[in-house]
Design a protein around this motif. Structure first.
Motif, PDB file in Angstrom:
ATOM      1  N   ILE A   1       1.229  -0.891  -0.519  1.00  9.47           N
ATOM      2  CA  ILE A   1       0.399  -0.120  -0.046  1.00  9.47           C
ATOM      3  C   ILE A   1       0.772   1.588  -0.184  1.00  9.47           C
ATOM      4  CG2 ILE A   1      -1.917   1.491   1.303  1.00  9.47           C
ATOM      5  CD1 ILE A   1      -3.016  -1.062  -0.436  1.00  9.47           C
ATOM      6  N   ASP A   2       0.530   2.215  -1.059  1.00 10.15           N
ATOM      7  CA  ASP A   2       1.581   3.343  -0.375  1.00 10.15           C
ATOM      8  C   ASP A   2       0.696   4.676   0.712  1.00 10.15           C
ATOM      9  OD1 ASP A   2       2.505   6.079  -1.301  1.00 10.15           O
ATOM     10  OD2 ASP A   2       1.334   6.589  -3.314  1.00 10.15           O
ATOM     11  N   THR A   3       1.566   4.057   1.933  1.00  7.60           N
ATOM     12  CA  THR A   3       1.052   4.834   2.826  1.00  7.60           C
ATOM     13  C   THR A   3       0.886   6.548   3.105  1.00  7.60           C
ATOM     14  OG1 THR A   3       2.986   5.038   3.294  1.00  7.60           O
ATOM     15  CG2 THR A   3       1.676   2.890   4.041  1.00  7.60           C
ATOM     16  N   GLU A   4       2.080   6.848   1.626  1.00  4.44           N
ATOM     17  CA  GLU A   4       1.164   8.589   1.772  1.00  4.44           C
ATOM     18  C   GLU A   4       0.092   9.052   1.272  1.00  4.44           C
ATOM     19  OE1 GLU A   4       3.775  12.211  -1.259  1.00  4.44           O
ATOM     20  OE2 GLU A   4       4.190   9.930  -1.298  1.00  4.44           O
ATOM     21  N   GLN A   5      -0.488   7.750   0.860  1.00  2.00           N
ATOM     22  CA  GLN A   5      -1.915   8.570  -0.030  1.00  2.00           C
ATOM     23  C   GLN A   5      -3.241   8.301   1.344  1.00  2.00           C
ATOM     24  OE1 GLN A   5      -3.470   6.413  -2.073  1.00  2.00           O
ATOM     25  NE2 GLN A   5      -5.383   6.555  -2.730  1.00  2.00           N
ATOM     26  N   ALA A   6      -2.644   6.585   2.585  1.00  3.23           N
ATOM     27  CA  ALA A   6      -3.589   6.856   3.532  1.00  3.23           C
ATOM     28  C   ALA A   6      -3.690   7.654   4.345  1.00  3.23           C
ATOM     29  CB  ALA A   6      -2.714   5.613   4.053  1.00  3.23           C
ATOM     30  N   VAL A   7      -2.577   8.701   4.897  1.00  2.33           N
ATOM     31  CA  VAL A   7      -2.291   9.955   5.035  1.00  2.33           C
ATOM     32  C   VAL A   7      -1.903  11.445   4.852  1.00  2.33           C
ATOM     33  CG1 VAL A   7      -1.431   8.000   6.827  1.00  2.33           C
ATOM     34  CG2 VAL A   7      -0.065   9.847   6.315  1.00  2.33           C
ATOM     35  N   ALA A   8      -2.142  11.690   3.567  1.00  6.66           N
ATOM     36  CA  ALA A   8      -2.263  12.982   3.054  1.00  6.66           C
ATOM     37  C   ALA A   8      -3.051  13.469   3.449  1.00  6.66           C
ATOM     38  CB  ALA A   8      -2.270  12.133   1.352  1.00  6.66           C
ATOM     39  N   TRP A   9      -3.872  13.206   4.249  1.00  6.84           N
ATOM     40  CA  TRP A   9      -5.065  14.367   4.863  1.00  6.84           C
ATOM     41  C   TRP A   9      -4.172  15.258   6.073  1.00  6.84           C
ATOM     42  CZ3 TRP A   9      -6.475  13.262   9.845  1.00  6.84           C
ATOM     43  CH2 TRP A   9      -6.325  12.292  11.124  1.00  6.84           C
ATOM     44  N   LYS A  10      -3.572  13.883   7.075  1.00  4.28           N
ATOM     45  CA  LYS A  10      -2.820  14.607   7.795  1.00  4.28           C
ATOM     46  C   LYS A  10      -1.274  15.167   7.424  1.00  4.28           C
ATOM     47  CE  LYS A  10       0.108  12.696  11.627  1.00  4.28           C
ATOM     48  NZ  LYS A  10       1.319  13.219  10.758  1.00  4.28           N
ATOM     49  N   ASN A  11      -1.321  15.280   6.342  1.00  2.00           N
ATOM     50  CA  ASN A  11      -0.123  16.413   6.439  1.00  2.00           C
ATOM     51  C   ASN A  11      -0.386  16.877   4.770  1.00  2.00           C
ATOM     52  OD1 ASN A  11       1.338  14.075   7.501  1.00  2.00           O
ATOM     53  ND2 ASN A  11       2.021  12.959   5.234  1.00  2.00           N
ATOM     54  N   GLY A  12      -1.626  17.881   5.307  1.00  2.00           N
ATOM     55  CA  GLY A  12      -2.599  18.599   4.367  1.00  2.00           C
ATOM     56  C   GLY A  12      -2.597  18.742   2.995  1.00  2.00           C
ATOM     57  N   TYR A  13      -2.592  17.547   2.418  1.00  4.17           N
ATOM     58  CA  TYR A  13      -3.408  17.225   1.162  1.00  4.17           C
ATOM     59  C   TYR A  13      -4.261  16.084   0.454  1.00  4.17           C
ATOM     60  CZ  TYR A  13       0.963  14.315   0.587  1.00  4.17           C
ATOM     61  OH  TYR A  13       1.393  13.151   0.754  1.00  4.17           O
ATOM     62  N   PHE A  14      -5.199  16.621  -0.251  1.00  4.32           N
ATOM     63  CA  PHE A  14      -5.505  15.240  -0.986  1.00  4.32           C
ATOM     64  C   PHE A  14      -4.625  14.377  -2.238  1.00  4.32           C
ATOM     65  CE2 PHE A  14      -8.822  18.419   0.066  1.00  4.32           C
ATOM     66  CZ  PHE A  14      -9.542  17.965   0.520  1.00  4.32           C
ATOM     67  N   MET A  15      -5.154  13.038  -1.570  1.00  2.00           N
ATOM     68  CA  MET A  15      -4.353  12.259  -2.389  1.00  2.00           C
ATOM     69  C   MET A  15      -4.619  11.608  -3.442  1.00  2.00           C
ATOM     70  SD  MET A  15       0.044  10.985  -2.131  1.00  2.00           S
ATOM     71  CE  MET A  15       0.718   9.829  -3.558  1.00  2.00           C
ATOM     72  N   PHE A  16      -5.104  11.594  -4.808  1.00  2.00           N
ATOM     73  CA  PHE A  16      -6.362  10.623  -4.557  1.00  2.00           C
ATOM     74  C   PHE A  16      -5.451   8.936  -6.556  1.00  2.00           C
ATOM     75  CE2 PHE A  16      -8.529  14.073  -4.905  1.00  2.00           C
ATOM     76  CZ  PHE A  16      -8.622  13.733  -3.959  1.00  2.00           C
ATOM     77  N   ALA A  17      -5.685   8.000  -6.242  1.00  2.00           N
ATOM     78  CA  ALA A  17      -4.582   7.119  -7.103  1.00  2.00           C
ATOM     79  C   ALA A  17      -5.977   5.695  -7.058  1.00  2.00           C
ATOM     80  CB  ALA A  17      -3.858   6.384  -6.550  1.00  2.00           C
ATOM     81  N   ASN A  18      -6.480   6.041  -9.051  1.00  2.00           N
ATOM     82  CA  ASN A  18      -7.496   5.390  -9.297  1.00  2.00           C
ATOM     83  C   ASN A  18      -8.721   5.634  -7.751  1.00  2.00           C
ATOM     84  OD1 ASN A  18      -8.659   4.158 -11.350  1.00  2.00           O
ATOM     85  ND2 ASN A  18      -7.686   1.664 -10.375  1.00  2.00           N
ATOM     86  N   GLU A  19      -8.852   6.406  -7.681  1.00  2.00           N
ATOM     87  CA  GLU A  19     -10.043   6.724  -6.645  1.00  2.00           C
ATOM     88  C   GLU A  19     -11.828   6.982  -7.359  1.00  2.00           C
ATOM     89  OE1 GLU A  19     -10.762   8.624  -2.327  1.00  2.00           O
ATOM     90  OE2 GLU A  19      -9.264   8.766  -3.164  1.00  2.00           O
TER      91      GLU A  19
END
Length: 394
Positions: free
Chosen positions: A305-323
């Motif tokens: 899993i791309d853990t960066e995507q899972a915690v993107a909200w905590k780091n201040g951004y939306f991150m979408f990967a085939n979402e």
């Protein structure tokens, strides 16, 4: 340099370019990486955005070619990037670059965001409240980022008291406290054992003022990132929905909103055990346990899993990967406290990309609309008379 670290670096640079915050030195680094191996340096004429498909194809080919070369150079036994991760990484960079160029080179293009009201919706902020078993309620300061629960008192991250208007003279031993963030709110709560919890929007965490007994137990609804203080003698347990996560000390994210089709536990560091009735799964870093909301659903183990995507909200951004578009709009609804209305069926549509959570909603929608997959119409943003709405269209 390891593949994952290098790709994270250039995805980060792509995001900075997209947000117009990249420095000259970083831009040179990014251009050097992209131009490496090309017969001629990349030139971007003013009309280049008119051929967006050619741009996407070229970037995708470049990223895949680079990954292919690096994979072939790996020593036997070393970690390799699988095709699902390869596609995710390539597409993430692809959309960041493609959207950035399209937006930059075509400032006169007809906006896909229609009927924008004079007002806008700002991003969420640090806001939450604490409720106590004695009936007291404390609205936490939006000028602070965290509240500490220290035995019989509450303090903010700057050391000031959080006991507003003397509502709470003292906190009783083992008293139940509930931290609640509204839509458009986020906050950090530091529990009495030193565990740090970041709450996402529209979330609720219930916990005792002190942890008694042989375990530390809390209950979550919504989403939160945990950095659990280590204590081998007293496991930390998070109850969410019908499942629970048991740890000794580790970093992980739990997404368990009631309006989502499944809950997800994503592990970043350490180890956790996910229990769902009689079923148990132990996660390693980079793995995710997913449980469907359907009755009797089994735990699905997602690896790499791309853990960066899972915690993107905590780091201040939306991150979408085939979402899916619907999943993305649920996140936007929570963060901007706005109702989503669908004019067309978009269940089979998905997006890639990274967008800052600190921008007004109109900026986020513009970035999403530039993919060409969806269009938006914003209605009643001043909030007078009717609810604020975002209408989603093909």
């Amino acid at each position: 340099m390891e593949n994952s670290k290098e790709l994270q670096r250039y995805r980060y640079l792509a995001s900075k370019w997209l947000n117009n915050s990249i420095t000259e030195e970083e831009l040179r680094e990014f251009n050097d990486w992209y131009d490496a191996g090309l017969e001629t340096p990349l030139q971007i004429p003013g009309s280049f955005a008119a051929t967006e498909q050619a741009l996407e194809q070229r970037i995708l080919q470049k990223v895949n070619s680079k990954l292919e070369v690096e994979d072939n150079q790996n020593q036997p036994g070393s970690a390799k990037i699988g095709w699902p991760m390869r596609i995710a990484i390539a597409a993430s960079i692809l959309i960041a670059l493609g959207t950035g160029l399209w937006f930059y080179q075509n400032r006169t293009i007809e906006p896909r965001l229609q009927h924008v009201a004079q007002t806008d919706i700002p991003p969420g902020k640090n806001t939450a409240m604490l409720s106590f078993s004695n009936g007291a309620v404390v609205q936490l300061s939006d000028k602070r980022k965290a509240v500490f629960v220290n035995q019989n008192k509450l303090t903010y991250n700057d050391g000031s008291s959080a006991d507003l208007d003397n509502q709470i003279r003292s906190i009783t031993s083992n008293e139940l406290i509930t931290a609640t963030t509204p839509k458009g709110g986020t906050y950090q709560v530091v529990l009495s054992d030193g565990t740090h919890v970041w709450l996402n929007a529209d979330s609720k965490l219930s916990f005792p003022s002190e942890f008694a007994g042989n375990k530390r137990s809390v209950t979550l609804t919504g989403e939160a990132y945990f950095e659990v203080a280590k204590n081998k003698a007293k496991p930390f347990v998070v109850n969410y929905g019908s499942a629970e996560v048991e740890v000794l000390g580790t970093h992980f994210n739990i997404m368990a909103y009631k309006d989502e089709t499944a809950s997800q536990v994503t592990l970043l560091e350490g180890a956790v055990k996910v229990n769902n009735g009689k079923e148990k799964v132990v996660l390693k870093p980079g793995q995710q346990a997913e449980i469907s909301e359907q009755a009797g659903a089994a735990i699905v183990l997602n690896k790499d899993i791309d853990t960066e995507q899972a915690v993107a909200w905590k780091n201040g951004y939306f991150m979408f990967a085939n979402e899916s578009v619907e999943s993305i709009m649920r996140k936007i609804s929570r963060w901007y406290d706005v109702t989503i209305v669908y004019q067309d069926n978009l269940q089979d549509k998905a997006l890639w990309g990274t967008v800052s959570r600190f921008k007004n909603v109109s900026e986020v929608l513009k970035r999403l609309a530039l993919t060409g997959v969806v269009r938006f119409k914003m209605d009643n943003l001043d909030g007078k008379g009717k609810e604020r709405r975002i209408i989603v269209m093909k």
